[in-house]
Design an enzyme around this catalytic site. Structure first.
Site, PDB file in Angstrom:
ATOM      1  N   ASP A 151      -5.764   8.429   2.947  1.00 22.61           N
ATOM      2  CA  ASP A 151      -6.442   8.955   4.130  1.00 22.61           C
ATOM      3  C   ASP A 151      -5.353   9.485   5.079  1.00 22.61           C
ATOM      4  O   ASP A 151      -4.185   9.058   4.991  1.00 22.61           O
ATOM      5  CB  ASP A 151      -7.233   7.803   4.757  1.00 22.61           C
TER       6      ASP A 151
ATOM      7  N   GLU B 108      -5.782  10.580   8.983  1.00 20.19           N
ATOM      8  CA  GLU B 108      -5.851  10.026  10.336  1.00 20.19           C
ATOM      9  C   GLU B 108      -6.032   8.505  10.262  1.00 20.19           C
ATOM     10  O   GLU B 108      -6.905   8.007   9.564  1.00 20.19           O
ATOM     11  CB  GLU B 108      -7.017  10.650  11.106  1.00 20.19           C
TER      12      GLU B 108
HETATM   13 MG   LIG Z   1      -8.935   7.561   8.843  1.00 21.34          MG
END
Ligand SMILES: [Mg+2]
Length: 198
Positions: A7, A9
């Site tokens: 992932d 962010e």
């Molecule tokens: Mg995230």
């Protein structure tokens, strides 16, 4: 060689929309995938605020250019790329995230597109529904063992589909909902979980 899906962010960079929230005084933009389970609901809210406040793509890009990856993210990613095939798998958008991709020396990133007209964000286009999980499934079909790390509700399907899924700095309420997943509090922890798959 195994595959690592990260992932973006919350794992390598801060939340882009929260920076936009602060710079534009838009409280509603503080909500993230850690708060809302339905990504379309979250993006609809963001689109509403962007339109109401007349926030242009170039305004957001200017804010993103002032952001930096998390401390240690570049080093972690360097280590990961030496030991795995790596792709960032994110629900962000190329148009927003690119300055931060550049700051990390252009790692592969699979994410979505925004629809732009005259610098105005008119809508967003998801690559496909449930994209993160489908990326893991596609890589499994290519006979990779897949490791994945993420911090939010939108990562759950990816983490549970991967051969090994690891929460990275996920908030307690999400960890409590999915106690079967491993957890990492920092990049060193994450590295320790991944080491046995190198
Ligand atoms: Mg995230």
């Amino acid at each position: 060689m195994n595959f690592l899906c990260l992932d973006f962010e919350g794992v390598l960079i801060p939340e882009i929309w929260q920076y936009v929230a602060k710079e534009t005084n838009s409280k509603e933009l503080m909500l993230t995938t850690q708060d809302l389970k339905d990504y379309d609901e979250l993006m609809s809210l963001r689109m509403k605020v962007v339109n109401e406040k007349n926030i242009k793509l170039s305004d957001i890009q200017e804010i993103v250019r002032t952001m930096e990856p998390f401390d240690g993210a570049e080093e972690f990613l360097g280590w990961a790329r030496q030991n795995f095939q790596v792709s960032i798998v994110s629900d962000t958008f190329y148009e927003l995230a690119w300055p931060l991709v550049e700051k990390l020396n252009f790692p592969t990133i699979i994410c979505h597109h925004l629809e732009i007209k005259n610098d105005q964000i008119v809508s967003y286009s998801l690559r496909q529904n449930n994209n993160k999980q489908k990326v893991v499934e596609a890589l499994s079909n290519l006979k990779y063992k897949v490791l994945a790390a993420g911090d939010s509700y939108n990562d759950i399907n990816m983490l549970q589909t991967a051969d090994k899924g690891i929460f990275f700095q996920a908030p307690q309420h999400i960890k409590d909902e999915f106690p079967n997943l491993l957890t990492a509090d920092n990049h060193e922890d994450l590295k320790a979980h991944l080491l046995e798959y190198t």
